[in-house]
Design a protein around this motif. Structure first.
Motif, PDB file in Angstrom:
ATOM      1  N   HIS A 176      52.571  57.984  83.194  1.00 35.87           N
ATOM      2  CA  HIS A 176      52.135  58.089  81.656  1.00 35.87           C
ATOM      3  C   HIS A 176      51.714  56.692  81.049  1.00 35.87           C
ATOM      4  CE1 HIS A 176      55.053  61.539  82.328  1.00 35.87           C
ATOM      5  NE2 HIS A 176      53.941  62.170  81.916  1.00 35.87           N
ATOM      6  N   ARG A 218      51.594  54.074  78.300  1.00 32.98           N
ATOM      7  CA  ARG A 218      52.549  53.565  77.069  1.00 32.98           C
ATOM      8  C   ARG A 218      51.964  52.540  76.358  1.00 32.98           C
ATOM      9  NH1 ARG A 218      55.498  57.719  77.006  1.00 32.98           N
ATOM     10  NH2 ARG A 218      56.596  58.228  78.825  1.00 32.98           N
ATOM     11  N   ASN A 234      48.077  56.929  71.617  1.00 37.02           N
ATOM     12  CA  ASN A 234      48.087  57.657  72.791  1.00 37.02           C
ATOM     13  C   ASN A 234      47.013  58.740  73.174  1.00 37.02           C
ATOM     14  OD1 ASN A 234      50.660  56.387  73.636  1.00 37.02           O
ATOM     15  ND2 ASN A 234      51.674  58.081  72.736  1.00 37.02           N
ATOM     16  N   LYS A 267      51.048  56.295  66.423  1.00 34.99           N
ATOM     17  CA  LYS A 267      51.516  56.378  67.983  1.00 34.99           C
ATOM     18  C   LYS A 267      50.886  57.380  68.657  1.00 34.99           C
ATOM     19  CE  LYS A 267      55.811  53.544  67.846  1.00 34.99           C
ATOM     20  NZ  LYS A 267      56.978  53.682  68.114  1.00 34.99           N
ATOM     21  N   ASN A 282      47.841  48.783  77.203  1.00 36.23           N
ATOM     22  CA  ASN A 282      48.396  49.814  77.893  1.00 36.23           C
ATOM     23  C   ASN A 282      48.817  49.576  79.208  1.00 36.23           C
ATOM     24  OD1 ASN A 282      47.661  52.114  75.843  1.00 36.23           O
ATOM     25  ND2 ASN A 282      45.662  51.109  76.184  1.00 36.23           N
ATOM     26  N   ASP A 335      44.261  57.769  76.186  1.00 40.59           N
ATOM     27  CA  ASP A 335      44.046  58.799  77.226  1.00 40.59           C
ATOM     28  C   ASP A 335      42.460  59.144  77.397  1.00 40.59           C
ATOM     29  OD1 ASP A 335      46.798  59.111  77.687  1.00 40.59           O
ATOM     30  OD2 ASP A 335      47.171  60.901  76.569  1.00 40.59           O
TER      31      ASP A 335
END
Length: 110
Positions: free
Chosen positions: A108, A110, A64, A60, A101, A68
């Motif tokens: 943010h 997720r 992320n 995870k 996403n 990003d």
């Protein structure tokens, strides 16, 4: 949104490989575009095909991080890039991010 451990691994591989493919495309079509964004850490993450192994570490967190990075790369390219530099692999990366996403109320990923 809930993802099973197996789907997390599939998403990790998909997102990481999409970023790697987009960077490879840029290296051949517009190597100057990711300058200032891509660093040694990116080289470790995307310099070779992803290998997950039997028990990948922190999938995870890695999803992320890759997500990003993908968003930062796409934002950078759309701000500084030329249309001709945004080829099919960059467009595929954009589609992968759109489909895998979302941003929560705080912004943010997720």
């Amino acid at each position: 949104m809930f993802f099973s451990p197996v789907s997390n691994l599939t998403r990790l591989e998909l997102i990481t490989e999409a970023v790697r493919a987009a960077l490879e495309e840029l290296a051949s079509t517009a190597p100057y575009l990711p300058a200032g964004l891509v660093d040694e850490e990116w080289g470790r993450r995307y310099g070779r095909p992803v290998r997950l192994g039997k028990n990948p570490i922190r999938p995870k967190t890695r999803i992320n991080t890759s997500s990003d990075d993908a968003v930062r790369l796409l934002e950078h390219l759309y701000q500084h890039g030329e249309d001709r530099a945004l080829g099919p692999r960059v467009q595929a990366l954009r589609q992968v991010i759109v489909q895998n996403n979302y941003r929560d109320a705080a912004g943010h990923l997720r």
